[in-house]
Each structure stands twice: as C-alpha cells, then as structure tokens.
Motif scaffolding. Structure first.
Motif, mmCIF file in Angstrom:
data_model
loop_
_atom_site.group_PDB
_atom_site.id
_atom_site.type_symbol
_atom_site.label_atom_id
_atom_site.label_comp_id
_atom_site.label_asym_id
_atom_site.label_seq_id
_atom_site.Cartn_x
_atom_site.Cartn_y
_atom_site.Cartn_z
ATOM 1 N N HIS A 33 0.815 -1.218 0.000
ATOM 2 C CA HIS A 33 0.000 0.000 0.000
ATOM 3 C C HIS A 33 0.849 1.268 0.000
ATOM 4 O O HIS A 33 0.440 2.296 -0.553
ATOM 5 C CB HIS A 33 -0.936 -0.001 1.217
ATOM 6 C CG HIS A 33 -2.079 -0.960 1.081
ATOM 7 N ND1 HIS A 33 -3.352 -0.560 0.740
ATOM 8 C CD2 HIS A 33 -2.136 -2.304 1.219
ATOM 9 C CE1 HIS A 33 -4.149 -1.608 0.688
ATOM 10 N NE2 HIS A 33 -3.439 -2.691 0.974
ATOM 11 N N ASN A 89 1.524 2.881 -3.410
ATOM 12 C CA ASN A 89 0.417 3.432 -4.191
ATOM 13 C C ASN A 89 0.632 4.923 -4.435
ATOM 14 O O ASN A 89 0.702 5.718 -3.495
ATOM 15 C CB ASN A 89 -0.900 3.219 -3.447
ATOM 16 C CG ASN A 89 -2.114 3.508 -4.310
ATOM 17 O OD1 ASN A 89 -2.236 2.984 -5.406
ATOM 18 N ND2 ASN A 89 -2.992 4.365 -3.819
ATOM 19 N N GLU A 116 -3.152 -10.108 -0.957
ATOM 20 C CA GLU A 116 -3.344 -8.746 -0.455
ATOM 21 C C GLU A 116 -4.365 -7.972 -1.289
ATOM 22 O O GLU A 116 -5.002 -7.042 -0.800
ATOM 23 C CB GLU A 116 -2.007 -7.992 -0.461
ATOM 24 C CG GLU A 116 -1.009 -8.483 0.562
ATOM 25 C CD GLU A 116 -1.467 -8.207 1.979
ATOM 26 O OE1 GLU A 116 -2.136 -7.177 2.203
ATOM 27 O OE2 GLU A 116 -1.164 -9.029 2.867
ATOM 28 N N ASN A 143 -8.446 -8.075 -0.442
ATOM 29 C CA ASN A 143 -9.094 -7.266 0.589
ATOM 30 C C ASN A 143 -9.654 -5.993 -0.043
ATOM 31 O O ASN A 143 -8.902 -5.183 -0.582
ATOM 32 C CB ASN A 143 -8.100 -6.896 1.693
ATOM 33 C CG ASN A 143 -7.547 -8.119 2.404
ATOM 34 O OD1 ASN A 143 -8.274 -9.074 2.654
ATOM 35 N ND2 ASN A 143 -6.258 -8.093 2.726
ATOM 36 N N ASN A 199 -11.022 -2.277 -0.762
ATOM 37 C CA ASN A 199 -10.714 -0.948 -0.225
ATOM 38 C C ASN A 199 -12.013 -0.152 -0.108
ATOM 39 O O ASN A 199 -12.350 0.670 -0.962
ATOM 40 C CB ASN A 199 -9.711 -0.235 -1.132
ATOM 41 C CG ASN A 199 -8.406 -1.000 -1.223
ATOM 42 O OD1 ASN A 199 -7.699 -1.140 -0.244
ATOM 43 N ND2 ASN A 199 -8.110 -1.522 -2.405
ATOM 44 N N ALA A 254 -12.211 3.975 -0.092
ATOM 45 C CA ALA A 254 -12.230 4.690 -1.374
ATOM 46 C C ALA A 254 -13.620 4.662 -1.992
ATOM 47 O O ALA A 254 -14.053 5.638 -2.618
ATOM 48 C CB ALA A 254 -11.214 4.070 -2.329
ATOM 49 N N ALA A 312 -6.099 4.259 -2.236
ATOM 50 C CA ALA A 312 -6.100 2.908 -2.821
ATOM 51 C C ALA A 312 -7.468 2.618 -3.425
ATOM 52 O O ALA A 312 -8.446 2.437 -2.706
ATOM 53 C CB ALA A 312 -5.748 1.876 -1.762
ATOM 54 N N THR A 313 -7.536 2.588 -4.737
ATOM 55 C CA THR A 313 -8.814 2.403 -5.426
ATOM 56 C C THR A 313 -8.967 1.015 -6.018
ATOM 57 O O THR A 313 -9.995 0.718 -6.619
ATOM 58 C CB THR A 313 -8.942 3.430 -6.573
ATOM 59 O OG1 THR A 313 -7.875 3.231 -7.507
ATOM 60 C CG2 THR A 313 -8.884 4.839 -6.032
ATOM 61 N N TYR A 314 -7.963 0.152 -5.865
ATOM 62 C CA TYR A 314 -7.995 -1.136 -6.538
ATOM 63 C C TYR A 314 -9.062 -2.053 -5.950
ATOM 64 O O TYR A 314 -9.189 -2.184 -4.724
ATOM 65 C CB TYR A 314 -6.640 -1.827 -6.433
ATOM 66 C CG TYR A 314 -6.641 -3.215 -7.049
ATOM 67 C CD1 TYR A 314 -6.486 -3.374 -8.417
ATOM 68 C CD2 TYR A 314 -6.839 -4.344 -6.263
ATOM 69 C CE1 TYR A 314 -6.506 -4.631 -8.991
ATOM 70 C CE2 TYR A 314 -6.861 -5.610 -6.835
ATOM 71 C CZ TYR A 314 -6.697 -5.744 -8.200
ATOM 72 O OH TYR A 314 -6.730 -6.979 -8.766
ATOM 73 N N THR A 315 -9.845 -2.665 -6.812
ATOM 74 C CA THR A 315 -10.711 -3.780 -6.446
ATOM 75 C C THR A 315 -10.572 -4.834 -7.545
ATOM 76 O O THR A 315 -10.316 -4.497 -8.702
ATOM 77 C CB THR A 315 -12.195 -3.374 -6.332
ATOM 78 O OG1 THR A 315 -12.620 -2.785 -7.565
ATOM 79 C CG2 THR A 315 -12.422 -2.409 -5.187
#
Length: 560
Positions: free
Chosen positions: A310, A313, A376, A379, A381, A384, A434-437
C-alpha cells in the motif's frame, strides 16, 4: 398468519425489502432464459418490477415509496460510480485514441433523438411538454425530465398539470424506450457485429516489441541516453545482443555497429525508431506464444510482478531506482487490463502488474520490494468506495449557472458519481488513495447496483401501468417512444459503423450512453467478453448526460 399478512401489506422497510428481493429473484431467474441465443439478462428485473407493481396496485397494497425511491437512487449511484472506477485507469487513454470520435457520434444520436420529437410534435399537433415527457422516457433520462419540468414551471408557474402530464408520459414511454434500444442492440448484434472480431485496442494501448539492427553510423559509439535524447521518442531496451552474448542495456551503455536490440515502444513510433537504429528485423515479437524465459538461452527471464504494498500506491516508478539497484528493466505495466509503456514518471497503482526483465534472483528481490502478494489484493478498499460515493453525490448536486438561463443545471445522481469514479480511478493513487478492487468485486457491486435500480424503477412504473397504457393517448405515447428509441439509434449505429469505422462493442457502448440506458448497456456487455463497451459508455456518458439536461431546458424555453 396475521403477522405475515401485516408483513406484506403494511408499508414498512421490511415490506420494501421483501418486494424488491422477490422482484430481483424472479427477474434474474427469468433473465437466464435464452431464445435463439438471445437473453435480456438482468434487464428482465425491470419487467418483473412492472408486473409486481401492477399486482400491488390492483390489490390495494400500500407501499412506502420513499423507501423505494431511496433504494432506486442508491442503486443507480452505486452502478455508475463503480463503472467509472473500473474504466477510470484507461479512460483518458481511450479518450485520446477515440474519445472525440465517440463523443461526436454520441452527439449525433442526441441530435437525432431530439429533432425527431420536435418534428413529430408539430406534425401531430401534440403539446411540446407532453412530447418532451415522451422523449425523456424514450431516452430513459429522468434527470432530463426533472430539468424540463422545472423549466416549464419557471416559464409558466401555473402549469402544474402539464408538468404532471410530462411525468406520466415519461413513465409510460420509459419501458418501451428500454425495449426500443434493446431491440436496436439485438439488430446491431446480428447485422453490424464483426464476424471475425479484431483484438480490442484497450488490450495493448499501442505497446509494441521490435528487434532492431544497429546500422546507422550516426548512433555508433553513443550511449542509450544520448540516443534517446536524439530521437525524442519513448522506448525501453530490454535486451542487447553483441558477439553472441546478451545483457540488459542501461542508459550509459554505448551502442556499437551490428548490435541487436529488443525494444518496447508505442506502435506508432516504430517507423521512427527504425530510421534511428538502422534496420528492423522481420521476426514477430508480439506473438502471444513467445516463451520470454527462453528466447536466447541466456540467464535473463521475464516475469510479471504485482504491486501489492500500500505504501507504493501513487509512488513514481523512477523514484524506486530498481534498474540501477538490481540491473533489471521494467518494460510494461498492465493496469486494469491495459498495457502501458513503463516510464520513470509513471505513478504506480495498487494492483499494477509490471513486466520485469532480468536475472531470476534480481527479479525475486524486486518482487519483495513491490509486494507481489496476490492475497493482499483480495481485501476490498471500502474507504475509497464510500469517499467516491460521497464526492459523486455532492458533485452531482452542484448547481451550474448558464448565462441567459434562469434554472441552474446539475449533473445529477447519475452524472456526478460517474465523473468522480473516473477521476478517482485515474488519479486516486496520486493522492495515495487505494482504489484497486478485483474485477469480480467491482462486477459484483455493479450488478447489485443495477439490479436494485431496475427493480425499483419497474416497481414504481407498474402502479396503474395497464390502465394508462391501454387508453388511446397511452398507445400513442408507446408508438412515439418506440420510434424515438429505434429509428435515430439504428441510423446513428449505421453511420458509426460505415463512416466512423466503430466496431460493435464501442458502437453499443456509445449508443447506450447517448440514450442514458444502463439496462441496454448491461445486455450489451453480456454479448462480448471485452470491456470496450463499458469504456465507450463511460467515455460518452458524462457529456451526453450534460447535453440532455441542457437541451431539455433550452427546448422548453424556445418551444413553449
């Protein structure tokens, strides 16, 4: 059983949850039925909602419509925001590559679907407020209806009945606007779809691998850094073959006559690099079956490494000094399915997949720095997501004053969240957000949002639906809605295909955005594997929504 009767008949939040769950379950079940390979998918939820709304109305069941409206709006907000986040990382790249053309074609669709109702209003002597209501339903745009009603009441404050008539016309026309666009998409699928689908441009974004033979005397005995400054083009040298040996060149490596270089660049820069280095080899280095770990029997390998720490990022790639520290090269970055040429100034995003070339042990050390822990990324976020929903609603509520117009414009709950979603998806990491999905998580949220929205929309439209539809005025509204939702759409689609050279996926996304039709967009997405339709939808939707809202107010000012 009195408790169960009360649970169904009393207008509570529990009753709302039960009805919406029933609509979603029935609609999704029926949506799985295929006829000759065609299925409406989640769009069937809308029609299941209309059916249950009609039944509830005939049985005299009272419903808490405030709860239904809240669920409907939240579902739409969630859908458009998550759509924006998904396409955000590649949005501006796609805008540069074809966004101007797509938005131009979207504006053509808007112009045609606006001109036809205006002409029909004069030819058939239908009051324009009534026709505008039909048009809002045909293009499935309720923010446009709200803007038109407000403009009418600003001009003629006593026209409350006309404003109500607009809403009724929109409600009747709405489902047939959905049907009209769906029929148009189905026709496009069987008439305009490519038999041999070309690869989507979003999968490569012009990255290209080529082998060059150094034969240009102008670059003999010059360093890679000096040559890069001469060319003005971005490229990365991943391998250098010299005298039967192979190694990774650095910025200080001096090139010599007859060196062979493996370079990664943008496809449009290949011709310039060919002139710069001297000759290009004929071997195709872009085949998907190339074994990069064994192309020259050397100690160099190529691996994909994930950014999962993280704290990285939003950090610039060059600031990590990975090349100088470990003797490796990072050639490309795969972000949300899009291949991007790596550069020192690129800001890393959580979930990026970096193509790293070097020795096995060096890549292992780079993997430790970047994280490379797939678990990782599982999980979600959530921070966001909720920040994005908050900002999207606020942006959509900001009044935008236009000179000469008494009523301010708003992006609304559809326009605001998708704009914020795109911006957060593209630039969130710059602010260490952190915008990742995962794709599956994003798809789950998108599907949940659109299903809830369709269920509520259909349930609301079902109240007294048959009685209104079966009268003469209702039948006229239906016919007009179908005409508006099919004729201009198919005409635009043909123009986009024949003259705009737009493929089927982008064509459907552009059409659905111009018609503000997420239901048709959902169906279109089920007919293809790529995200091109969704990217085209997100590219065209913000401008289309804004133009629709403006045009409703302008038309009311000019024609009433």
């Amino acid at each position: 059983m009195n408790w169960f009767t009360d649970l169904i008949t009393q207008p509570t939040y529990l009753q709302t949850v039960i009805f919406l769950s029933l609509i979603c379950a029935v609609g999704l079940g029926l949506g799985q039925i295929k006829y000759k390979g065609v299925t409406l998918g989640v769009t069937f939820v809308f029609f299941a909602g209309i059916a249950l709304g009609e039944i509830a109305d005939r049985c005299g069941i009272q419903v808490d419509w405030d709860m239904v409206t809240m669920a409907q709006n939240f579902g739409l907000i969630l859908f458009v925001y998550t759509l924006g986040v998904q396409v955000g990382p590649g949005f501006f790249t796609s805008l540069k590559q074809g966004g101007i053309k797509l938005n131009g074609l979207g504006l053509l669709a808007i112009a045609l679907t606006t001109a036809l109702p205006v002409v029909l209003s004069f030819v058939l002597s239908i009051p324009f407020p009534e026709m505008l209501g039909v048009m809002c339903g045909a293009v499935t745009n309720t923010p446009m209806l709200g803007a038109g009603q407000q403009a009418l009441l600003d001009i003629h404050p006593g026209s409350v009945e006309q404003a109500s008539e607009m809403a009724t016309a929109c409600a009747v026309a709405y489902p047939f606007g959905v049907i009209g666009v769906l029929v148009s998409i189905i026709i496009m699928r069987f008439t305009l779809r490519e038999k041999n689908k070309r690869p989507g441009v979003d999968q490569t974004v012009n990255t290209f691998v080529a082998e060059f033979h150094v034969s240009n005397p102008a670059i003999f005995d010059k360093t890679v850094k000096e040559i890069s400054a001469l060319s003005g083009k971005g490229f990365i040298l991943t391998r250098l073959w010299r005298d039967g040996k192979v190694f990774i060149p650095t910025s200080g490596t001096v090139l010599a006559k007859d060196d062979h270089l493996l370079a990664v660049s943008k496809k449009e820069d290949v011709d310039s690099l060919n002139i710069l280095f001297g000759d290009i080899e004929s071997k195709d280095w872009n085949r998907p079956d190339i074994n990069w770990d064994d192309i020259d029997n050397s100690h160099l390998v190529s691996k994909h490494v994930l950014v999962t720490r993280h704290e990285l990022n939003g950090v610039k790639l060059g600031s990590l000094h990975l090349r100088n520290s470990f003797g490796i090269n990072i050639t490309r970055v795969n972000r949300a399915g899009i291949q991007i040429l790596a550069s020192p100034g690129m800001r890393l995003q959580l979930g990026d997949s970096l193509t790293v070339v070097g020795e096995e042990n060096a890549i292992a050390k780079v993997s430790e720095i970047l994280g490379n822990e797939v678990k990782e990324l599982n999980n979600p976020n959530l921070i966001a997501i909720f920040i994005g929903l908050l900002l999207g609603v606020v942006l959509g509520s900001i009044p935008i004053m236009i000179p000469g117009m008494s009523t301010p414009l708003k992006l609304g709950i559809a326009g605001g969240p998708i704009v914020i979603g795109i911006l957060i998806g593209a630039f969130g990491p710059r602010f260490h957000l952190a915008t990742y999905t995962t794709r599956s998580a994003n798809l789950m949220l998108r599907q949940f949002g659109i299903v809830i929205y369709l269920a509520c929309l259909g349930f609301s439209a079902g109240k007294g639906f048959l009685a209104t539809v079966l009268c003469m005025k209702g039948l006229i509204w239906i016919a007009l809605s179908l005409a508006i939702a099919t004729i201009p759409v198919l005409l635009t689609a043909v123009i986009a295909k024949k003259w705009g050279k737009i493929d089927y996926a982008q064509n459907t996304g552009m059409i659905c955005a111009a018609m503000a039709n997420p239901m048709a967009m959902t169906y279109a997405s089920t007919t293809q594997d790529e995200d091109e339709a969704a990217e085209a939808y997100a590219t065209v939707y913000p401008l289309s929504m804004f133009i629709r809202v403006i045009s409703a107010q302008l038309l009311m000012l000019l024609l009433v």
